[in-house]
Structures are given as C-alpha cells and as structure tokens.
Design an enzyme around this catalytic site. Structure first.
Site, PDB file in Angstrom:
ATOM      1  N   ASP A   1      -6.425   0.728   0.916  1.00  0.00           N
ATOM      2  CA  ASP A   1      -6.537   1.188   2.262  1.00  0.00           C
ATOM      3  C   ASP A   1      -8.010   0.665   2.778  1.00  0.00           C
ATOM      4  OD1 ASP A   1      -8.228   2.994   1.418  1.00  0.00           O
ATOM      5  OD2 ASP A   1      -7.290   4.813   2.372  1.00  0.00           O
TER       6      ASP A   1
ATOM      7  N   LYS B   1       0.927  -1.186  -0.210  1.00  0.00           N
ATOM      8  CA  LYS B   1       0.033  -0.145   0.105  1.00  0.00           C
ATOM      9  C   LYS B   1       0.826   1.263  -0.077  1.00  0.00           C
ATOM     10  CE  LYS B   1      -1.605   2.231   3.489  1.00  0.00           C
ATOM     11  NZ  LYS B   1      -2.184   2.734   4.634  1.00  0.00           N
TER      12      LYS B   1
END
Length: 334
Positions: free
Chosen positions: A223, A205
């Site tokens: 997320d 991420k």
C-alpha cells in the site's frame, strides 16, 4: 617605588600597581587584573588567586562534552555505495527490529470471515481503515452473506457505505464481487490469487490482504505506507506496486511476507509518516538511509507519534486481545 601602606585605599593601591607595571612590563597583565579586582598585585599571591579562579573554568570545560546531546548514531556511510548483500542484511535486520517494536502487528480492518475482510479491503481504497471499520458494522448487519449483498438495492448500499467516499463506484464493485462469489464460487470467497484478482474491484494488494489474513497464504501488501518506507530504506527505487512486491519478495523468505507487511505498515502509520516522520523517536534510525528527513529532536518527535505510540486510539473498533492501545470509537461517537 615603595608599595602603598597597608591602610591605603583600593584606589591608591591600584594606582601604585599601574605605575609599577609601567616600569615592569612582564607584570602588566597581573597588575591590571589585580586593579580590576581591587586586590594587591603581589607576585605569588596574585598568581595563586588567578589560578584558583581559573581552575573551576578548566574543570567545567573538561566536563562539557559529557553533557552534550548527540543525534542517534548513523550506521550507514552515505558516501560509500551499499552492496546488494549489505542491503539485504540491513533489510532483514530492520524486519527483526520492527518485530520487537510491534509484536502485536495485525490487519487493521475489523472482520470475522474472508467475505467481510474482502469487502472491507475494497472499501478501504482512498480512505482510512478507521472510517471503514466505523462503516462496515451496519453494512454487514444488513447483508451478512455474498448472496444477500448481491441481491441488495444499490441505493441502500450506497447510503450505508457513503462515509468511505467514492460510494457509487464502491457499491458497484462490492455488489459485483458478491455476485461473482455467489455465481462462480458457490458463495465462498476463493483462496487463490488468480481467482481473487478476477473479482470486480480486487487487485493484487487486496488479494494478498485476504490471502495472508483470512487463508494463511503468505503475501506482501504494497500500500502507500509500504511503498514509501521501502523506498526510504533503499530496498528498491521502484514505484509500481507489482514491481515493489517482486523486489521485496526476493529479500525475505516467504514465511515472513504477511507479518513483514503488517510491521512496515504499522511503522508507517505510527512513526515514519509521509510528511513529518518522527526520526528522533524512531527505533530503527541507525539503519535508515533517510534519517534526518523528519524531526530529529527526541522530544519534538514524540509529539508526532500516532495511535498507541502516541497514546491515542487505534483504527479497529474490535482490536485483537494483545493490542496495547485503545479501541477506536464507533461512527458518530464524540
């Protein structure tokens, strides 16, 4: 029986009408109605009066449906399974709609270079971008380069980043990645996914955030907001971020990955919240299989909107010039 004289009282006329109705059953309802109104129950006159009184009611009844408030139209049929092709088309339409709603979508972390974005993204774990943006100015003023951060006193760094939470673990991560950048990459943040994920505290991420926004390399940022929304929209049922990323990457062309991530995260923070989604104020409600999980009344839903959609400051202290909302306040301000 003869009718009462014109000068007779209303009570007398009502009594006469009542006695007449006993002999003439067909006129019973008209007689009762005229007696209640205190008016003569004379055939055509009584019927004409009743018709005039009934007419407005009928007209009102015809107009009533036009005034009724309807919920947003549902474009989906929950009883009919959706094919993969239909889901892909719907997903791409959602992306186009979000592009119109959030033409100013952007990363909500303040940064001036890849190093600052990398550090800010690592610090954003388990806290808000706003709190990170309020904390990093002092950190970057003290340690503007990887070399300086790597050589810093850990206790001093801990005090600077304490507001972001988990400050001891985060201090170890950011000082460790700063040392790795200094020692292994000549002081420059690497621009490859395989290199970034080897740095302390950096996962896919974080790597995709840096690649997409500091190097222009397309990436999907999964997320909590992104994962929640793509499951609500039935793009995937996967929970693992890596699997979610792989599924979504198959739906959209690579050129859309970075901006898609921003749009979905923006929507999740502003309208499609985890606990109280503002369904009644959602511009893509007709495309959403989860419509109705949140507040559907438009006026009540508007009160749930956040950041610029609700008229409040955003998360960045230094937002892009085209951002329509208000800058966030610095740490400790009112």
């Amino acid at each position: 029986m003869p009718e009462p004289a014109p000068g007779a009282s209303a009570t007398s006329r009502a009594s006469a009408a009542s006695r007449a109705s006993a002999k003439t059953p067909g006129k019973e309802s008209a007689a009762k109605e005229s007696a209640a109104e205190g008016a003569p129950a004379k055939g055509a006159a009584a019927q004409g009066t009743a018709a005039k009184k009934a007419a407005p009611k009928k007209a009102a009844a015809k107009k009533a449906p036009a005034k009724a408030t309807k919920a947003p139209a549902r474009a989906l049929n929950p009883a009919k399974p959706e094919s993969h092709l239909s889901m892909v088309r719907r997903a791409r339409r959602i992306n186009r709609e979000l592009a119109d709603v959030y033409p100013y979508a952007h990363p909500e972390l303040d940064f001036r270079n890849p190093f600052e974005l990398l550090i800010a993204t690592v610090l954003s774990a388990q806290t808000t971008d706003l709190r990170v943006n309020q904390t990093t100015p002092a950190l970057f003023a003290a340690y503007p380069t990887p070399e300086e951060l790597a050589a810093a006193d850990p206790e001093a760094v801990e005090q600077l980043i304490r507001p972001t939470g988990f400050f001891r673990a985060k201090t170890k991560s950011i000082m460790g990645l700063a040392a790795a950048i200094r020692d292994d990459f000549g002081g420059n943040v690497p621009g490859r996914l395989d290199d970034l994920v080897k740095l302390p505290g950096v996962g896919r991420k974080t790597a995709n955030v840096v690649l997409g926004n500091a190097f222009g390399v397309p990436g999907i940022t999964v997320d909590t907001h992104f994962g929640r929304l793509v499951r609500r929209w039935k793009w995937t049922d996967e929970e693992d971020p890596v699997k979610v990323e792989a599924v979504v990457a198959e739906i959209f062309p690579k050129s859309e990955w970075t901006m898609l991530s921003h749009r979905v995260v923006f929507h999740g923070r502003r309208i499609c919240h985890a606990r109280k989604p503002a369904c009644g104020a959602c511009p893509i409600a007709p495309l959403c299989p989860a419509y109705g999980e949140g507040e559907t009344d438009p006026e009540k839903a508007k009160k749930l909107l956040k950041y610029e959609k609700g008229g409040f400051p955003g998360q960045r202290l230094s937002p892009p010039p085209d951002y329509p909302g208000l800058p966030a306040p610095p740490l400790g301000a009112g």
